[in-house]
Design a protein around this motif. Structure first.
Motif, PDB file in Angstrom:
ATOM      1  N   LEU A 182       0.866  -1.177   0.000  1.00  0.00           N
ATOM      2  CA  LEU A 182       0.000   0.000   0.000  1.00  0.00           C
ATOM      3  C   LEU A 182       0.899   1.222   0.000  1.00  0.00           C
ATOM      4  O   LEU A 182       1.627   1.480   0.953  1.00  0.00           O
ATOM      5  CB  LEU A 182      -0.903  -0.002   1.244  1.00  0.00           C
ATOM      6  N   GLN A 183       0.872   1.919  -1.115  1.00  0.00           N
ATOM      7  CA  GLN A 183       1.751   3.078  -1.249  1.00  0.00           C
ATOM      8  C   GLN A 183       0.929   4.329  -1.531  1.00  0.00           C
ATOM      9  O   GLN A 183       0.023   4.320  -2.361  1.00  0.00           O
ATOM     10  CB  GLN A 183       2.727   2.830  -2.410  1.00  0.00           C
ATOM     11  N   PHE A 184       1.232   5.381  -0.793  1.00  0.00           N
ATOM     12  CA  PHE A 184       0.566   6.653  -1.040  1.00  0.00           C
ATOM     13  C   PHE A 184       1.629   7.733  -1.133  1.00  0.00           C
ATOM     14  O   PHE A 184       2.446   7.895  -0.236  1.00  0.00           O
ATOM     15  CB  PHE A 184      -0.405   6.994   0.095  1.00  0.00           C
ATOM     16  N   ILE A 185       1.625   8.447  -2.247  1.00  0.00           N
ATOM     17  CA  ILE A 185       2.606   9.508  -2.427  1.00  0.00           C
ATOM     18  C   ILE A 185       1.876  10.822  -2.680  1.00  0.00           C
ATOM     19  O   ILE A 185       1.068  10.921  -3.608  1.00  0.00           O
ATOM     20  CB  ILE A 185       3.527   9.221  -3.632  1.00  0.00           C
ATOM     21  N   ARG A 186       2.144  11.791  -1.838  1.00  0.00           N
ATOM     22  CA  ARG A 186       1.623  13.125  -2.112  1.00  0.00           C
ATOM     23  C   ARG A 186       2.748  13.975  -2.673  1.00  0.00           C
ATOM     24  O   ARG A 186       3.845  14.015  -2.124  1.00  0.00           O
ATOM     25  CB  ARG A 186       1.108  13.787  -0.847  1.00  0.00           C
TER      26      ARG A 186
END
Ligand SMILES: Nc1ncnc2c1ncn2[C@@H]1O[C@H](COP(=O)(O)OP(=O)(O)O)[C@@H](O)[C@H]1O
Ligand SMILES: [Mg+2]
Length: 211
Positions: free
Chosen positions: A138-142
């Motif tokens: 699970l990857q989240f990049i802002r």
């Protein structure tokens, strides 16, 4: 969508604090009564069983209210809420989650946080329900006013229907949320090949007077 989430938030709090508090009180009183007078063995066992059922009810209530609106999401934001949520899933032992969060040091606007959380909730639920996977990334990049979210599992994958016509309510709901964020979703999967879903979109800015 906003009114609905506010209502959920209120319901979750009422359930947790109201009903949950009442049940916990009942459990405490029953437990303290238990040692106070003599009960025939059969009744003592039955009382113990009732206390156990109360305990289960309290746990189930917490789970439901938490699903409705996790407290951590409102209080501490998306980063903490996702960490809590994935910890919780992993504690069951069946699924390893690799969590990579970048650019979430500062909070996003609350609507956006809730929408993103709901999307992750549905994607991970799908992995648990359908994938028979052992690992998830699970990857989240802002990145400034853009985000990229990836959920990738090593499960059994599925046959993607090109029009998305066979999508269930879950993927359709995600599509609606993604549209709200002016984003798009890309599903990469095939039977036996796992499933990788990437969503990218815009981070809504805080609007004056908005929450
Ligand atoms: N990670 C996944 N691994 C395997 N199959 C999946 C995965 N995600 C979705 N699917 C398949 O896509 C279908 C549609 O998903 P969804 O729209 O969330 O509906 P639902 O979860 O209610 O079945 C599922 O029924 C399942 O067959
Ligand atoms: Mg689903």
């Amino acid at each position: 969508m906003k009114g609905q989430e506010q209502e959920r938030s209120r319901l979750a709090r009422d359930l947790h604090d109201g009903v949950g508090g009442l049940l916990s009180g009942v459990k405490l009183r029953l437990s303290s009564m238990k040692g106070n007078f003599y009960l025939p063995e059969e009744s003592a066992i039955s009382l113990q069983g009732i206390i156990g059922q109360l305990d289960n009810s309290i746990q189930e209530l917490r789970r439901v209210s938490h699903n409705m609106m996790p407290e951590a999401l409102i209080k501490y934001g998306l980063k903490e809420a996702l960490e809590n949520y994935t910890d919780y899933i992993q504690s069951s032992g069946a699924l390893q989650i690799q969590l990579q969060l970048y650019g979430l040091e500062h909070r996003l606007n609350q609507d956006t946080e809730i929408i993103l959380y709901r999307i992750v909730q549905e994607l991970l639920t799908n992995v648990i329900k359908h994938a028979q996977a052992t690992n998830v990334l699970l990857q989240f990049i802002r990145n400034n006013d853009r985000f990229t979210l990836t959920v990738e599992d090593n499960g059994k994958g599925f046959d993607k229907d090109p029009e998305g016509a066979k999508n269930g309510a879950g993927l359709s709901n995600i599509n609606a949320r993604v549209a709200y964020l002016n984003g798009n979703m890309d599903i990469n999967t095939a039977p036996g090949k796992g499933c990788s879903i990437t969503i990218e979109g815009a981070i809504r800015q805080n609007t004056p007077g908005g929450s």
